[in-house]
Design a protein around this motif. Structure first.
Motif, mmCIF file in Angstrom:
data_model
loop_
_atom_site.group_PDB
_atom_site.id
_atom_site.type_symbol
_atom_site.label_atom_id
_atom_site.label_comp_id
_atom_site.label_asym_id
_atom_site.label_seq_id
_atom_site.Cartn_x
_atom_site.Cartn_y
_atom_site.Cartn_z
ATOM 1 N N ALA A 59 0.838 -1.199 0.000
ATOM 2 C CA ALA A 59 0.000 0.000 0.000
ATOM 3 C C ALA A 59 0.867 1.240 0.000
ATOM 4 O O ALA A 59 1.938 1.268 0.618
ATOM 5 N N PHE A 60 0.380 2.252 -0.704
ATOM 6 C CA PHE A 60 0.963 3.600 -0.654
ATOM 7 C C PHE A 60 -0.017 4.519 0.054
ATOM 8 O O PHE A 60 -1.230 4.437 -0.157
ATOM 9 N N ASP A 61 0.496 5.420 0.885
ATOM 10 C CA ASP A 61 -0.369 6.454 1.443
ATOM 11 C C ASP A 61 -0.918 7.302 0.303
ATOM 12 O O ASP A 61 -0.233 7.538 -0.693
ATOM 13 N N GLY A 62 -2.133 7.768 0.462
ATOM 14 C CA GLY A 62 -2.706 8.639 -0.557
ATOM 15 C C GLY A 62 -4.150 8.304 -0.841
ATOM 16 O O GLY A 62 -5.062 8.918 -0.309
ATOM 17 N N GLY A 63 -4.377 7.295 -1.684
ATOM 18 C CA GLY A 63 -5.726 6.887 -2.008
ATOM 19 C C GLY A 63 -6.518 7.977 -2.701
ATOM 20 O O GLY A 63 -5.986 8.937 -3.272
ATOM 21 N N ALA A 64 -7.839 7.852 -2.631
ATOM 22 C CA ALA A 64 -8.723 8.799 -3.305
ATOM 23 C C ALA A 64 -8.655 10.195 -2.707
ATOM 24 O O ALA A 64 -9.044 11.165 -3.363
ATOM 25 N N ALA A 65 -8.186 10.313 -1.469
ATOM 26 C CA ALA A 65 -8.058 11.643 -0.857
ATOM 27 C C ALA A 65 -7.067 12.517 -1.616
ATOM 28 O O ALA A 65 -7.092 13.742 -1.479
ATOM 29 N N GLN A 66 -6.187 11.894 -2.425
ATOM 30 C CA GLN A 66 -5.213 12.648 -3.210
ATOM 31 C C GLN A 66 -5.702 12.965 -4.614
ATOM 32 O O GLN A 66 -4.949 13.521 -5.422
ATOM 33 N N ALA A 75 -7.713 8.197 -8.801
ATOM 34 C CA ALA A 75 -7.080 7.032 -8.183
ATOM 35 C C ALA A 75 -7.806 5.749 -8.556
ATOM 36 O O ALA A 75 -7.183 4.730 -8.854
ATOM 37 N N ASN A 76 -9.120 5.795 -8.533
ATOM 38 C CA ASN A 76 -9.883 4.603 -8.865
ATOM 39 C C ASN A 76 -9.661 4.183 -10.319
ATOM 40 O O ASN A 76 -9.472 2.992 -10.610
ATOM 41 N N LEU A 77 -9.679 5.136 -11.236
ATOM 42 C CA LEU A 77 -9.462 4.781 -12.635
ATOM 43 C C LEU A 77 -8.052 4.223 -12.836
ATOM 44 O O LEU A 77 -7.855 3.260 -13.593
ATOM 45 N N MET A 78 -7.082 4.793 -12.145
ATOM 46 C CA MET A 78 -5.726 4.274 -12.267
ATOM 47 C C MET A 78 -5.631 2.840 -11.749
ATOM 48 O O MET A 78 -4.880 2.014 -12.287
ATOM 49 N N LYS A 187 -15.098 6.704 -6.805
ATOM 50 C CA LYS A 187 -15.099 6.341 -8.228
ATOM 51 C C LYS A 187 -15.394 7.525 -9.133
ATOM 52 O O LYS A 187 -15.480 7.369 -10.351
ATOM 53 N N GLY A 188 -15.555 8.698 -8.556
ATOM 54 C CA GLY A 188 -15.841 9.872 -9.342
ATOM 55 C C GLY A 188 -17.299 9.951 -9.745
ATOM 56 O O GLY A 188 -18.155 9.239 -9.205
ATOM 57 N N THR A 189 -17.590 10.811 -10.685
ATOM 58 C CA THR A 189 -18.933 10.962 -11.235
ATOM 59 C C THR A 189 -18.850 10.798 -12.746
ATOM 60 O O THR A 189 -17.761 10.802 -13.336
ATOM 61 N N LEU A 190 -20.001 10.683 -13.385
ATOM 62 C CA LEU A 190 -19.999 10.575 -14.839
ATOM 63 C C LEU A 190 -19.371 11.798 -15.481
ATOM 64 O O LEU A 190 -18.709 11.695 -16.525
ATOM 65 N N GLU A 191 -19.542 12.947 -14.855
ATOM 66 C CA GLU A 191 -18.976 14.174 -15.391
ATOM 67 C C GLU A 191 -17.457 14.216 -15.214
ATOM 68 O O GLU A 191 -16.713 14.485 -16.166
ATOM 69 N N ILE A 196 -10.887 12.860 -16.937
ATOM 70 C CA ILE A 196 -9.632 12.253 -16.491
ATOM 71 C C ILE A 196 -8.878 11.716 -17.708
ATOM 72 O O ILE A 196 -9.355 10.827 -18.416
ATOM 73 N N ASP A 197 -7.706 12.272 -17.957
ATOM 74 C CA ASP A 197 -6.902 11.848 -19.094
ATOM 75 C C ASP A 197 -5.569 11.275 -18.616
ATOM 76 O O ASP A 197 -5.298 11.182 -17.406
ATOM 77 N N ALA A 198 -4.729 10.913 -19.569
ATOM 78 C CA ALA A 198 -3.444 10.298 -19.235
ATOM 79 C C ALA A 198 -2.581 11.238 -18.400
ATOM 80 O O ALA A 198 -1.844 10.796 -17.503
ATOM 81 N N GLU A 199 -2.665 12.539 -18.660
ATOM 82 C CA GLU A 199 -1.865 13.496 -17.902
ATOM 83 C C GLU A 199 -2.251 13.490 -16.419
ATOM 84 O O GLU A 199 -1.380 13.519 -15.539
ATOM 85 N N ALA A 200 -3.559 13.454 -16.131
ATOM 86 C CA ALA A 200 -4.008 13.407 -14.740
ATOM 87 C C ALA A 200 -3.563 12.119 -14.062
ATOM 88 O O ALA A 200 -3.178 12.118 -12.883
ATOM 89 N N LEU A 201 -3.603 11.025 -14.779
ATOM 90 C CA LEU A 201 -3.179 9.741 -14.223
ATOM 91 C C LEU A 201 -1.677 9.739 -13.941
ATOM 92 O O LEU A 201 -1.234 9.275 -12.887
ATOM 93 N N ARG A 202 -0.906 10.263 -14.873
ATOM 94 C CA ARG A 202 0.546 10.292 -14.667
ATOM 95 C C ARG A 202 0.912 11.220 -13.512
ATOM 96 O O ARG A 202 1.845 10.938 -12.750
ATOM 97 N N ASP A 203 0.198 12.321 -13.367
ATOM 98 C CA ASP A 203 0.483 13.236 -12.262
ATOM 99 C C ASP A 203 0.201 12.575 -10.926
ATOM 100 O O ASP A 203 0.989 12.706 -9.982
ATOM 101 N N TYR A 204 -0.941 11.864 -10.834
ATOM 102 C CA TYR A 204 -1.257 11.155 -9.588
ATOM 103 C C TYR A 204 -0.177 10.112 -9.306
ATOM 104 O O TYR A 204 0.307 9.989 -8.170
ATOM 105 N N HIS A 205 0.202 9.353 -10.322
ATOM 106 C CA HIS A 205 1.223 8.318 -10.156
ATOM 107 C C HIS A 205 2.536 8.928 -9.671
ATOM 108 O O HIS A 205 3.186 8.396 -8.758
#
Length: 449
Positions: A59-66, A75-78, A187-191, A196-205
């Protein structure tokens, strides 16, 4: 418990091993070793060669709160994309390798942590380790994979909008935590999902996946000597330090809160709760025992007896302690007929107030302690369960010998402790309540109590 400094081990694989002999059941004991890799990465190991299988949980600290503000669901999509291609391996090939080698790999975003899991046969450990390394250090986030997983997640979100339990849970989080990160849908919302794109995922990672907040547990057919360098192989390429956004303590509502969402269903889904305790609070173990008596003990709890057994108002009713990193809450729920919702809620309220005023009886306390001690080994009856428990014990900073100490802590709860903590835990009996359905005859409490 025995705890000794391990003898020197040939080679650099094991810097230090603390061995805790854990009696987790009548059949055998569990020995936990604290392994430190040559690169300084720590893990707890339970070495068991009887079955050629290895389970790793981390586990890494962070989760959906980040998740970025205004963009929940990253976080969920990643979590569903990390095994959809990594390094030079595209999604289909990555999945084929996992299936061919019988490797199980999964990820999950909690509120405060991002979890990962890998299980493999011993003979495939090298291949499994390399695939896990790629997944957590070199995820691809290809557009086609993002689109596929986004569509799959969106389908689940649409179903959740029609599911009363999901609606009630989301409403409760929003009502209790407001605009705090804990109030956002994991899990976010439909909106937001569409944004959420690749840039947002890479930034979270980049911000979350780092060695300084990493906890690891490994159970199975592997030695400390083998695990040490393997930790560096898998996790050594991660940044040393995470770049986490500070998460403030949420301001919980004061007094009673009641929110209702009308839905044309025959039952009302009730979710309730109130402020609780953090996991490191000295009263947490007594509170855990007291909650078991109130609503955590399924068939034996006061709520179950009063609402299910005596009156048949609900198939199940429960409560539990929910200690998050920044705040602790008590939560619970029940489902009942619309025309009995007010009665059910009144009974829940009455039992909570009675527990606050009187606390448990000595007989209830004795039964609760007996059950909680006797059932504890069931948390350690598979390698996956053992590994997950060890990760959580590390995250909570309870110490490598906690498993041995835990039942003693339960046994040490006195009736005076239980009654004092019951009053502290349930206080004036005020509740945060959310309901989904068509509840009849409700009395709306004054805001602010």
């Amino acid at each position: 418990m025995t705890e000794t400094l391990a003898p020197a081990v040939a080679g650099p694989a094991l810097a230090l091993a603390t061995i805790a002999t854990v009696s987790a059941g009548p059949a055998r004991a569990i020995e936990i070793e604290q392994v430190v890799s040559p690169g300084g990465i720590e893990a707890w190991l339970v070495s068991e060669s009887a079955v050629p299988l290895i389970s790793m949980q981390f586990a890494f600290d962070g989760g959906a709160a980040q998740d970025p503000a205004g963009k929940p669901g990253v976080a969920n999509l990643m979590s569903v994309l990390l095994d959809e291609g990594a390094g030079d391996i595209k999604s289909a090939e990555f999945q084929e390798k996992l299936e061919t080698l019988a490797i199980e790999m999964s990820f999950d975003a909690g509120r405060d942590s991002f979890y990962g899991e890998m299980q493999t046969l011993t003979e495939n450990l090298d291949e499994a380790s390399e695939l896990l390394r790629l997944a957590i250090t070199e995820p691809r986030f290809d557009d086609d994979a993002i689109g596929r997983m986004r569509a799959q997640t969106a389908s689940g979100l649409r179903r959740a909008l029609q599911d009363p339990d999901s609606v009630a849970g989301r409403l409760w989080s929003e009502t209790v935590f407001g605009d705090h990160p804990y109030g956002r849908p994991v899990k976010g919302t439909l909106e937001t999902l569409g944004e959420i794109d690749a840039e947002a995922l890479r930034d979270y990672h980049r911000r979350v996946f780092a060695r300084d907040t990493l906890t690891i547990a490994v159970v199975g057919d592997i030695t400390a000597e083998r695990l040490g360098p393997l930790l560096d192989e898998i996790f050594g390429g991660l940044p040393e330090n995470a770049d986490l956004s500070p998460i403030p303590q949420p301001n919980l509502p004061e007094g009673d809160v009641q929110e209702v969402v009308e839905m044309e269903i025959p039952q009302t889904i009730i979710q309730f709760g109130r402020p609780g305790l953090l996991r490191d609070d000295p009263d947490f173990i007594p509170a855990y025992v007291v909650n078991h008596i109130l609503g955590g003990g399924s068939f034996s709890s006061r709520l179950y007896q009063e609402i299910r057994e005596k009156r048949g108002l609900s198939y199940s009713v429960y409560s539990y302690l929910y200690p998050l990193d920044r705040v602790g809450v008590i939560a619970g729920g029940a489902a009942t007929r619309n025309d009995r919702a007010a009665e059910s809620l009144a009974l829940i309220d009455a039992e909570i107030r009675r527990m606050a005023d009187e606390g448990p009886t000595e007989e209830e306390l004795a039964k609760a302690k007996r059950y909680l001690k006797g059932s504890y080994p069931l948390r350690f009856d598979t390698s996956t369960k053992i590994a997950r428990q060890l990760v959580e014990i590390q995250r909570d900073d309870l110490g490598i010998d906690y498993i041995n100490e835990r039942n003693g802590l339960i046994e040490g709860v006195t009736i005076e402790d239980a009654r004092r903590v019951a009053k502290r835990l349930y206080g004036d009996g005020s509740l945060y309540v959310t309901m989904v359905g068509k509840p009849d005859g409700l009395v709306t409490p004054a805001k602010g109590g």
